[in-house]
Every structure is written in structure tokens, then in C-alpha cells.
Design a protein around this motif. Sequence first.
Motif, PDB file in Angstrom:
ATOM      1  N   HIS A   1       0.863  -1.182   0.000  1.00  0.00           N
ATOM      2  CA  HIS A   1       0.000   0.000   0.000  1.00  0.00           C
ATOM      3  C   HIS A   1       0.898   1.230   0.000  1.00  0.00           C
ATOM      4  O   HIS A   1       1.945   1.231   0.643  1.00  0.00           O
ATOM      5  N   LEU A   2       0.488   2.281  -0.678  1.00  0.00           N
ATOM      6  CA  LEU A   2       1.244   3.533  -0.648  1.00  0.00           C
ATOM      7  C   LEU A   2       1.163   4.121   0.758  1.00  0.00           C
ATOM      8  O   LEU A   2       0.084   4.211   1.342  1.00  0.00           O
ATOM      9  N   HIS A   3       2.313   4.480   1.300  1.00  0.00           N
ATOM     10  CA  HIS A   3       2.362   5.122   2.615  1.00  0.00           C
ATOM     11  C   HIS A   3       3.626   5.977   2.686  1.00  0.00           C
ATOM     12  O   HIS A   3       4.427   5.989   1.760  1.00  0.00           O
ATOM     13  N   TYR A   4       3.785   6.669   3.785  1.00  0.00           N
ATOM     14  CA  TYR A   4       4.957   7.515   4.014  1.00  0.00           C
ATOM     15  C   TYR A   4       5.649   7.013   5.273  1.00  0.00           C
ATOM     16  O   TYR A   4       4.998   6.783   6.290  1.00  0.00           O
ATOM     17  N   ASP A   5       6.969   6.844   5.198  1.00  0.00           N
ATOM     18  CA  ASP A   5       7.751   6.422   6.358  1.00  0.00           C
ATOM     19  C   ASP A   5       8.421   7.643   6.960  1.00  0.00           C
ATOM     20  O   ASP A   5       9.265   8.281   6.330  1.00  0.00           O
ATOM     21  N   PHE A   6       8.010   7.976   8.180  1.00  0.00           N
ATOM     22  CA  PHE A   6       8.546   9.126   8.912  1.00  0.00           C
ATOM     23  C   PHE A   6       9.680   8.614   9.780  1.00  0.00           C
ATOM     24  O   PHE A   6       9.479   7.704  10.588  1.00  0.00           O
TER      25      PHE A   6
ATOM     26  N   LEU B   1      17.633   5.340  12.596  1.00  0.00           N
ATOM     27  CA  LEU B   1      16.420   6.052  12.202  1.00  0.00           C
ATOM     28  C   LEU B   1      15.219   5.355  12.833  1.00  0.00           C
ATOM     29  O   LEU B   1      14.858   4.251  12.431  1.00  0.00           O
ATOM     30  N   LYS B   2      14.635   5.964  13.868  1.00  0.00           N
ATOM     31  CA  LYS B   2      13.379   5.472  14.436  1.00  0.00           C
ATOM     32  C   LYS B   2      12.318   5.742  13.391  1.00  0.00           C
ATOM     33  O   LYS B   2      12.283   6.825  12.802  1.00  0.00           O
ATOM     34  N   SER B   3      11.424   4.784  13.151  1.00  0.00           N
ATOM     35  CA  SER B   3      10.546   4.862  11.992  1.00  0.00           C
ATOM     36  C   SER B   3       9.092   4.563  12.311  1.00  0.00           C
ATOM     37  O   SER B   3       8.798   3.697  13.136  1.00  0.00           O
TER      38      SER B   3
ATOM     39  N   GLU C   1      10.352  -1.132  12.056  1.00  0.00           N
ATOM     40  CA  GLU C   1      11.712  -1.413  12.522  1.00  0.00           C
ATOM     41  C   GLU C   1      12.624  -0.208  12.312  1.00  0.00           C
ATOM     42  O   GLU C   1      12.409   0.604  11.410  1.00  0.00           O
ATOM     43  N   ASP C   2      13.633  -0.099  13.180  1.00  0.00           N
ATOM     44  CA  ASP C   2      14.662   0.929  13.021  1.00  0.00           C
ATOM     45  C   ASP C   2      15.438   0.671  11.734  1.00  0.00           C
ATOM     46  O   ASP C   2      15.580  -0.485  11.314  1.00  0.00           O
TER      47      ASP C   2
END
Length: 165
Positions: A16-21, A29-31, A52-53
Motif C-alpha cells: 500500500h502507498l504510505h509515508y515512512d517518517f 532512524l526510528k521509523s 523497525e529501526d
Amino acid sequence: MPEHPIYVIQKHAASHLHYDFRLEVGGVLKSWAIPKGPSTDPRVKRLAMPTEDHPLEYATFEGVIPEGQYGAGTVMVWDIGTYRNLRGDEADMEQAYGEGRIEVWLEGRKLKGGYALIRAGRMGDKRGWLLIKMRDEYANKPEDPAVTEPDSALTGRTLEEISGG
């Protein structure tokens, strides 16, 4: 440690299209996956599911993760910049993460200003978070960045151009 740690938002066309912040915290990188992407409207609360980081080097990755691998799909660096912890110094970020309340000031190519990540209740077997824009001079600017600024902050390419090589 850099003067200001980095953050990145990667637009990710996986199942699915999403954004990883992603926020640089403790050398990683905490995600969080944000299904609808970040909002600049302080009235809008976006679901942010922890993932996951990732290693810091992943912050500038754009390309295609092959089928059969975790996160398979096309990845774009949608926004990138630095951030400040509004609740203390960088060393306090791990504590803020543990407490479930992160407040940061973003200085990105697309997003600017204050954002809060707040741990909410359980969403299935995971604890969900909410990403909320703070009321500041950058609220509603741009009004809907996921729509008005869809292309890569690094290369200006679309997801289709990245997936095509």
C-alpha cells in the motif's frame, strides 16, 4: 553527533502507498509508517504505526526494493532535513520515545515547524502513534503537501520515474 540530527520522510509504494517518517535517534532512524502521509493541518491526526529501526545510511535511499524482500516496492525521499527536540536535547530523544511523546521542530525541504508524535492505544498487536502538526506559522503551508508536492525532495523524480530506473 551532528549539531542537528536528521529526519526523512520516504514515500513508499509497497503493498500500500504510505509515508515512512524517520527520526535520527541514538544512531539509527526510528521509523513510523503513516498511511495517509503527513498533514500540515493541526486539526488532523495521522495514524503513525511504528516499524523497525533503519540505519542512518538509509535516509537517502531512493530506488526499488525487490519482490520477496521486506518492504518490496518503490521508495522515494519525499522530504529530508534536520530537526530539534522541543522537549530537551538530543540525548532526551530516547527517553521521549520511551515515554511515547516526541515533540520536534522540522527544518525540511517541504515540511517546517512543530510536530508531535504521541503514542495512542493498541492497533491490533501494535501500539499506534499519532502524528500531529503543531499550531505555528507553518500550519497549513502547504495545505496538502502529499498532493501539491508529490515528487522527490532529492531528485525531483516521480515514483514512476524511480521505479523505471
